[in-house]
Design an enzyme around this catalytic site. Structure first.
Site, PDB file in Angstrom:
ATOM      1  CB  CYS A   1      12.123  -2.380  -6.664  1.00 22.41           C
ATOM      2  SG  CYS A   1      11.490  -3.748  -6.395  1.00 22.41           S
TER       3      CYS A   1
ATOM      4  CE  LYS B   1       5.939   2.538  -5.823  1.00 27.66           C
ATOM      5  NZ  LYS B   1       6.485   1.179  -4.975  1.00 27.66           N
TER       6      LYS B   1
ATOM      7  CD  GLU C   1      -1.039  -8.069  -3.983  1.00 27.02           C
ATOM      8  OE1 GLU C   1      -0.515  -6.881  -4.340  1.00 27.02           O
ATOM      9  OE2 GLU C   1      -0.701  -9.010  -4.381  1.00 27.02           O
TER      10      GLU C   1
ATOM     11  CG  ASP D   1      -6.042 -12.259 -12.967  1.00 31.60           C
ATOM     12  OD1 ASP D   1      -5.150 -13.154 -12.653  1.00 31.60           O
ATOM     13  OD2 ASP D   1      -5.815 -11.790 -14.281  1.00 31.60           O
TER      14      ASP D   1
ATOM     15  N   GLY E   1       0.802  -1.380  -0.121  1.00 27.13           N
ATOM     16  CA  GLY E   1      -0.114  -0.034   0.036  1.00 27.13           C
ATOM     17  C   GLY E   1       0.767   1.300   0.071  1.00 27.13           C
TER      18      GLY E   1
HETATM   19  N1  SAM Z   1       2.729  -1.023  -5.043  1.00 29.85           N
HETATM   20  C1  SAM Z   1       3.124  -1.746  -3.790  1.00 29.85           C
HETATM   21  C2  SAM Z   1       3.326  -0.717  -2.856  1.00 29.85           C
HETATM   22  O1  SAM Z   1       4.134   0.400  -3.209  1.00 29.85           O
HETATM   23  O2  SAM Z   1       3.424  -1.031  -1.652  1.00 29.85           O
HETATM   24  C3  SAM Z   1       4.338  -2.585  -4.036  1.00 29.85           C
HETATM   25  C4  SAM Z   1       3.825  -3.884  -5.311  1.00 29.85           C
HETATM   26  S1  SAM Z   1       4.882  -5.065  -5.521  1.00 29.85           S
HETATM   27  C5  SAM Z   1       6.429  -4.446  -6.115  1.00 29.85           C
HETATM   28  C6  SAM Z   1       3.884  -6.022  -6.663  1.00 29.85           C
HETATM   29  C7  SAM Z   1       2.749  -6.650  -6.356  1.00 29.85           C
HETATM   30  O3  SAM Z   1       2.264  -7.124  -7.399  1.00 29.85           O
HETATM   31  C8  SAM Z   1       3.054  -7.515  -4.923  1.00 29.85           C
HETATM   32  O4  SAM Z   1       1.806  -7.304  -4.300  1.00 29.85           O
HETATM   33  C9  SAM Z   1       2.358  -8.925  -5.703  1.00 29.85           C
HETATM   34  O5  SAM Z   1       1.736  -9.669  -4.869  1.00 29.85           O
HETATM   35  C10 SAM Z   1       1.685  -8.522  -6.941  1.00 29.85           C
HETATM   36  N2  SAM Z   1       1.571  -9.451  -8.014  1.00 29.85           N
HETATM   37  C11 SAM Z   1       2.145 -10.530  -8.183  1.00 29.85           C
HETATM   38  N3  SAM Z   1       1.964 -11.277  -9.157  1.00 29.85           N
HETATM   39  C12 SAM Z   1       1.053 -10.629  -9.939  1.00 29.85           C
HETATM   40  C13 SAM Z   1       0.211 -10.743 -11.317  1.00 29.85           C
HETATM   41  N4  SAM Z   1       0.319 -11.865 -11.740  1.00 29.85           N
HETATM   42  N5  SAM Z   1      -0.679  -9.857 -11.455  1.00 29.85           N
HETATM   43  C14 SAM Z   1      -0.784  -8.797 -10.631  1.00 29.85           C
HETATM   44  N6  SAM Z   1      -0.155  -8.521  -9.398  1.00 29.85           N
HETATM   45  C15 SAM Z   1       0.746  -9.489  -9.236  1.00 29.85           C
END
Ligand code: SAM
Length: 457
Positions: A230, A115, A133, A160, A113
């Protein structure tokens, strides 16, 4: 003892090629330094900086570097949502936010959360943010963090990316903070170094393309896509932006001037500032990549008519009983009343967006409304979401706790203060709301949610 710092060999070779030997040595040195802790303050809840020796982050007006990492779990202000612990590079998203009219925004990969809470701070008033998410357990953490932050215009879904395509082009802005190979976390997190492989970078790039293709039909024409990772891998950053430009009606919408913060510009498709990298030997933060694109023209994937439920403004009258009206008058700021209604015994607030009701069909909702309280003719029970939100009136009756009392409250223990008046009170610490207590016969009943309580001693 912690393992000695070692970079995966294939990663080190690739970075050497990417940066050249001299810059690579500086990059490698930077990775063995201690990561810097930073926080972003919530101006709705806090007007001062609660950390000694904190220094401002130049690219975010509410961001601060801390001298050392405190045990946040023992700081009541953390539980009040008075600040969010966020890596400084991520706060750069602030610079990519277009100043525009109220917007409907999707943060597609939003947990935990960071961003989403940043966007809620910068989005124009009257905007609506859907914070999504896909992974259930992470969506629950996201909902908790969004609730703690207290902005009622944020919904949480657990869908999704494909599910958004069926809505049609409804979003003015989509942020895809994509799951990636996490190279930018190598300094902070030894596990990310151990899990890394060249194959993983390729798998992530393929997944990123899938996620983007799935969600893009829900972006309006003229809308913005912000893409971030990242990681340092070209395949997951610049190559993805090139692929987006070639495959969809998207063009770079550059953000200039970030050299000022020592970010490094990435030239893509002849556009000098199409993307930006945060490199830890130059920039005061962990590894990060970010780019902004704008949708032009149309794709035959787009449906023209959005399927958001629409209510006609004139005929829409939320149901309000006398008990509910009494609740609203005691607890909720008047400007929010028109979007509050009764559902069974509960009073709820539904986030709204212009004439649209903010409840998209076909999405798996985790937090589609804010439960304000239980409303019965016999009595009113305010809920925790309301205590933490900006809906709550300022003149609520309060009980200010000291540090030990506040920690007892957050552990859901008994608080032994003497209070003469009966009724509901907001427990506060340094003025920030922590939750509700109810006083009857001089005794205090702690209403902090059981599943939120601090368990650590
Ligand atoms: N935006 C978040 C923040 O600022 O706190 C961090 C997000 S993190 C880099 C990426 C997120 O994408 C994770 O929470 C992960 O569970 C989710 N994710 C993983 N596989 C995914 C998929 N196939 N489709 C969409 N989201 C996915």
């Amino acid at each position: 003892m912690e393992d000695a710092f070692q970079l995966p060999i294939a990663f080190a070779r690739r970075m050497q090629d990417q940066l050249g030997q001299a810059a690579f040595s500086k990059f490698e040195d930077a990775l063995i330094q201690k990561p810097i802790t930073s926080v972003r303050l919530n101006p709705q809840k806090l007007s001062r900086v609660p950390f000694r020796g904190a220094t401002p982050i130049p690219w975010h007006p509410k961001g601060y570097f801390l001298e050392k990492r405190p045990e946040f779990v023992f700081d009541p202000l953390f539980h009040a949502g008075a600040y969010y612990v966020q890596e400084a590079s991520s706060m750069l998203v602030n610079q990519f936010f277009p100043k525009a009219e109220p917007m409907r925004i999707l943060d597609l990969c939003a947990a935990p959360g960071g961003k989403s809470t940043l966007i809620s701070q910068v989005m124009p008033p009257g905007s609506l943010l859907i914070s999504n998410e896909v992974i259930r357990s992470r969506a629950m953490v996201l909902a908790e963090n969004v609730t703690r932050w207290g902005d009622p215009q944020v919904l949480v879904t657990q869908s999704d990316p494909k599910a958004f395509a069926s809505l049609g082009p409804v979003f003015d802005l989509i942020l895809v903070d994509a799951p990636c190979s996490g190279e930018g976390l190598f300094r902070k997190d030894p596990a990310s170094r151990n899990q890394w492989s060249t194959e993983e970078v390729q798998t992530c790039a393929a997944r990123q393309k899938r996620i983007l293709s799935d969600v893009l039909p829900s972006l309006k024409h003229g809308g913005w896509l912000i893409y971030s990772t990242c990681t340092y891998a070209e395949a997951e950053n610049e190559a993805i932006i090139r692929w987006l430009i070639e495959s969809f009606p998207l063009r770079p919408d550059p953000v200039a001037g970030l050299e000022e913060f020592s970010a490094t510009a990435s030239e893509i498709a002849g556009e000098k500032h199409a993307g930006w990298r945060c490199m830890p030997h130059l920039f005061k933060g962990e590894g990060f990549f970010i780019s902004r694109l704008r949708k032009v023209g149309s794709t035959n994937l787009d449906k023209e008519e959005p399927t958001f439920k629409k209510h006609k403004k004139k005929s829409y009258k939320p149901k309000i009983t006398p008990a509910a009206q009494a609740f609203l008058s005691s607890y909720v700021k008047e400007s929010y009343w028109e979007h509050c209604s009764i559902r069974g015994d509960y009073l709820v607030y539904r986030p709204h967006y212009k004439e649209w009701e903010g409840l998209p069909e076909g999405l798996k909702m985790v937090k589609g409304e804010m439960l304000l309280g239980k409303v019965r003719p016999k009595g009113l029970t305010p809920f925790h979401d309301l205590a933490l939100s900006s809906l709550l009136v300022e003149n609520t009756s309060k009980l200010e706790l000291d540090l030990n009392e506040a920690l007892s409250f957050l552990r859901k223990q008994t608080i032994k203060a003497h209070v003469a008046e009966s009724g509901w009170k907001l427990a506060t610490y340094e003025g920030a709301a922590l939750g509700w207590i109810k006083i009857a016969g001089g005794k205090i009943k702690n209403h902090y949610p059981m599943n939120w309580r601090i368990r650590k001693h």
